[in-house]
Write an enzyme that holds these catalytic residues in place. Structure first.
Site, PDB file in Angstrom:
ATOM      1  N   GLY A 133       8.931  48.464  23.422  1.00 49.46           N
ATOM      2  CA  GLY A 133       8.488  48.562  22.030  1.00 49.46           C
ATOM      3  C   GLY A 133       7.105  49.154  21.840  1.00 49.46           C
ATOM      4  O   GLY A 133       6.442  48.868  20.837  1.00 49.46           O
ATOM      5  N   ASN A 165       6.474  52.216  21.100  1.00 49.56           N
ATOM      6  CA  ASN A 165       6.557  53.066  19.899  1.00 49.56           C
ATOM      7  C   ASN A 165       6.558  52.213  18.630  1.00 49.56           C
ATOM      8  O   ASN A 165       5.965  52.601  17.625  1.00 49.56           O
ATOM      9  CB  ASN A 165       7.800  53.957  19.948  1.00 49.56           C
ATOM     10  CG  ASN A 165       7.575  55.188  20.800  1.00 49.56           C
ATOM     11  OD1 ASN A 165       6.819  56.082  20.417  1.00 49.56           O
ATOM     12  ND2 ASN A 165       8.199  55.226  21.971  1.00 49.56           N
ATOM     13  N   ILE A 220      24.257  53.888  21.171  1.00 49.11           N
ATOM     14  CA  ILE A 220      24.611  55.055  20.348  1.00 49.11           C
ATOM     15  C   ILE A 220      25.166  54.528  19.021  1.00 49.11           C
ATOM     16  O   ILE A 220      26.094  53.717  19.004  1.00 49.11           O
ATOM     17  CB  ILE A 220      25.691  55.924  21.054  1.00 49.11           C
ATOM     18  CG1 ILE A 220      25.217  56.385  22.441  1.00 49.11           C
ATOM     19  CG2 ILE A 220      26.098  57.108  20.170  1.00 49.11           C
ATOM     20  CD1 ILE A 220      24.199  57.487  22.485  1.00 49.11           C
ATOM     21  N   LEU A 221      24.581  54.993  17.917  1.00 53.27           N
ATOM     22  CA  LEU A 221      25.063  54.550  16.605  1.00 53.27           C
ATOM     23  C   LEU A 221      26.410  55.202  16.309  1.00 53.27           C
ATOM     24  O   LEU A 221      26.617  56.385  16.579  1.00 53.27           O
ATOM     25  CB  LEU A 221      24.052  54.913  15.514  1.00 53.27           C
ATOM     26  CG  LEU A 221      22.738  54.125  15.522  1.00 53.27           C
ATOM     27  CD1 LEU A 221      21.850  54.583  14.373  1.00 53.27           C
ATOM     28  CD2 LEU A 221      22.966  52.618  15.457  1.00 53.27           C
ATOM     29  N   ASN A 265      14.922  59.435  15.331  1.00 52.88           N
ATOM     30  CA  ASN A 265      14.887  58.974  16.719  1.00 52.88           C
ATOM     31  C   ASN A 265      13.753  59.674  17.442  1.00 52.88           C
ATOM     32  O   ASN A 265      13.441  60.827  17.143  1.00 52.88           O
ATOM     33  CB  ASN A 265      16.224  59.333  17.393  1.00 52.88           C
ATOM     34  CG  ASN A 265      16.280  58.933  18.860  1.00 52.88           C
ATOM     35  OD1 ASN A 265      15.923  57.814  19.228  1.00 52.88           O
ATOM     36  ND2 ASN A 265      16.706  59.850  19.724  1.00 52.88           N
ATOM     37  N   HIS A 308      12.696  60.956  21.232  1.00 55.34           N
ATOM     38  CA  HIS A 308      13.303  61.211  22.541  1.00 55.34           C
ATOM     39  C   HIS A 308      12.218  61.775  23.483  1.00 55.34           C
ATOM     40  O   HIS A 308      11.444  62.641  23.075  1.00 55.34           O
ATOM     41  CB  HIS A 308      14.465  62.197  22.404  1.00 55.34           C
ATOM     42  CG  HIS A 308      15.169  62.426  23.701  1.00 55.34           C
ATOM     43  ND1 HIS A 308      16.078  61.525  24.225  1.00 55.34           N
ATOM     44  CD2 HIS A 308      15.061  63.432  24.606  1.00 55.34           C
ATOM     45  CE1 HIS A 308      16.509  61.974  25.398  1.00 55.34           C
ATOM     46  NE2 HIS A 308      15.908  63.127  25.652  1.00 55.34           N
ATOM     47  N   GLU A 337      25.722  62.878  13.887  1.00 52.00           N
ATOM     48  CA  GLU A 337      26.799  62.219  14.631  1.00 52.00           C
ATOM     49  C   GLU A 337      26.855  62.592  16.109  1.00 52.00           C
ATOM     50  O   GLU A 337      27.596  61.995  16.870  1.00 52.00           O
ATOM     51  CB  GLU A 337      28.131  62.462  13.921  1.00 52.00           C
ATOM     52  CG  GLU A 337      28.185  61.659  12.631  1.00 52.00           C
ATOM     53  CD  GLU A 337      29.466  61.842  11.860  1.00 52.00           C
ATOM     54  OE1 GLU A 337      30.536  61.733  12.468  1.00 52.00           O
ATOM     55  OE2 GLU A 337      29.387  62.104  10.641  1.00 52.00           O
ATOM     56  N   ASP A 351      21.423  63.223  20.179  1.00 53.60           N
ATOM     57  CA  ASP A 351      20.180  64.020  20.251  1.00 53.60           C
ATOM     58  C   ASP A 351      20.356  65.433  19.693  1.00 53.60           C
ATOM     59  O   ASP A 351      19.711  66.374  20.165  1.00 53.60           O
ATOM     60  CB  ASP A 351      19.655  64.095  21.702  1.00 53.60           C
ATOM     61  CG  ASP A 351      19.373  62.731  22.296  1.00 53.60           C
ATOM     62  OD1 ASP A 351      18.980  61.828  21.543  1.00 53.60           O
ATOM     63  OD2 ASP A 351      19.528  62.579  23.523  1.00 53.60           O
ATOM     64  N   GLU A 411       2.196  58.906  25.366  1.00 60.60           N
ATOM     65  CA  GLU A 411       0.990  59.150  24.542  1.00 60.60           C
ATOM     66  C   GLU A 411       1.318  60.070  23.379  1.00 60.60           C
ATOM     67  O   GLU A 411       0.838  59.870  22.264  1.00 60.60           O
ATOM     68  CB  GLU A 411      -0.108  59.813  25.386  1.00 60.60           C
ATOM     69  CG  GLU A 411      -0.948  58.844  26.147  1.00 60.60           C
ATOM     70  CD  GLU A 411      -2.072  59.558  26.898  1.00 60.60           C
ATOM     71  OE1 GLU A 411      -2.641  60.523  26.357  1.00 60.60           O
ATOM     72  OE2 GLU A 411      -2.334  59.138  28.033  1.00 60.60           O
TER      73      GLU A 411
HETATM   74  C1  GAR Z   1      10.550  56.043  24.902  1.00 65.97           C
HETATM   75  O1  GAR Z   1      10.091  56.942  25.879  1.00 65.97           O
HETATM   76  C2  GAR Z   1      11.628  56.695  24.054  1.00 65.97           C
HETATM   77  O2  GAR Z   1      11.402  58.055  23.807  1.00 65.97           O
HETATM   78  C3  GAR Z   1      12.846  56.515  24.916  1.00 65.97           C
HETATM   79  O3  GAR Z   1      12.720  55.205  25.425  1.00 65.97           O
HETATM   80  C4  GAR Z   1      11.331  54.899  25.556  1.00 65.97           C
HETATM   81  C5  GAR Z   1      11.068  53.587  24.859  1.00 65.97           C
HETATM   82  O4  GAR Z   1       9.746  53.152  25.039  1.00 65.97           O
HETATM   83  N1  GAR Z   1      14.045  56.712  24.176  1.00 65.97           N
HETATM   84  C6  GAR Z   1      15.122  57.337  24.644  1.00 65.97           C
HETATM   85  O5  GAR Z   1      15.198  57.752  25.776  1.00 65.97           O
HETATM   86  C7  GAR Z   1      16.257  57.496  23.640  1.00 65.97           C
HETATM   87  N2  GAR Z   1      17.118  58.558  24.036  1.00 65.97           N
HETATM   88  P1  GAR Z   1       9.139  51.982  24.148  1.00 65.97           P
HETATM   89  O6  GAR Z   1      10.171  50.854  24.161  1.00 65.97           O
HETATM   90  O7  GAR Z   1       7.865  51.586  24.855  1.00 65.97           O
HETATM   91  O8  GAR Z   1       8.896  52.505  22.774  1.00 65.97           O
END
Ligand code: GAR
Length: 196
Positions: free
Chosen positions: A14, A16, A94-95, A109, A111, A149, A152, A179
């Site tokens: 978490g 982000n 996946i939603l 999202n 990525h 749908e 990515d 970062e």
């Molecule tokens: C992040 O790097 C995000 O971009 C990735 O998971 C990590 C979560 O970090 N998401 C994916 O790969 C989705 N396809 P966080 O839990 O510290 O935010």
């Protein structure tokens, strides 16, 4: 202007989510996180939310019989909370197309690569960075995009590149990319909540 009601979906650390909380508390985003949904019990992001008095809901993947039932649960919570913007912040379920259609144009999202490179089914989290290093790319980065749908494939909102170093491991590359994520995800949310 009333605050946009934001739901954040997580599966893990978490960081982000934390970047969004900090940006909202700092007055950078005209929004309010009304709920954090996790598909994994014990995800550290849940603690981050609780520390800031944000409501949390756990819809644990392991306790649901099928992905379809899990998606029904997600849709139910989003609807009953009147979510106006849904942010997938490290959310690894996946939603379903039902959820995507119900909230068309309202789901974004983040990525950890420069889409369309190193994305799609099976490429998430550290796997993305491992694949980038194995391929030998010299540049990677992060992308914030709308969710459609596909996996990515939605319209790109923001992207930023980072260099890949000779001695990078998935962990060191992930840290550099995170970062960037912590900057571009709040910026994308700020733009959407301002309608620009
Ligand atoms: C992040 O790097 C995000 O971009 C990735 O998971 C990590 C979560 O970090 N998401 C994916 O790969 C989705 N396809 P966080 O839990 O510290 O935010």
């Amino acid at each position: 202007m009333s605050k946009v009601k934001i739901a954040v979906l997580i599966s893990g650390n978490g960081s982000n989510l934390q970047a969004l909380i900090d940006s909202i508390e700092g007055g950078y985003i005209n929004g309010e996180i009304i709920v954090v949904i996790s598909d994994r019990r014990g995800a550290y992001g849940l603690e981050r939310a609780e520390k800031h008095g944000i409501m949390t809901v756990v819809l644990d993947k392991k306790e649901y019989g099928s992905n379809e039932d899990l998606n029904k649960g997600i849709q139910y919570v989003l609807r009953s909370m009147n979510a106006e913007l849904i942010v997938l912040a490290g959310f690894l379920t996946i939603l379903s197309s039902n959820v995507v259609k119900a909230f068309e144009g309202k789901i974004i999202n983040v990525h950890p690569s420069l889409i369309p490179a190193f994305c799609g089914a099976g490429l998430y989290g550290q796997r993305v960075h491992k694949a980038a290093i194995e391929y030998g790319v010299k540049v990677s980065g992060a992308t914030v995009h709308f969710v459609d749908e596909g996996t990515d494939t939605g319209k790109i909102i923001l992207q930023e590149a980072v260099p890949v170093m000779e001695n990078d491991t998935p962990e060191t590359l992930a840290a550099r990319v995170l970062e960037v994520e912590h900057r571009i995800l709040p910026e994308a949310v700020r733009r959407i909540t301002q309608g620009s």
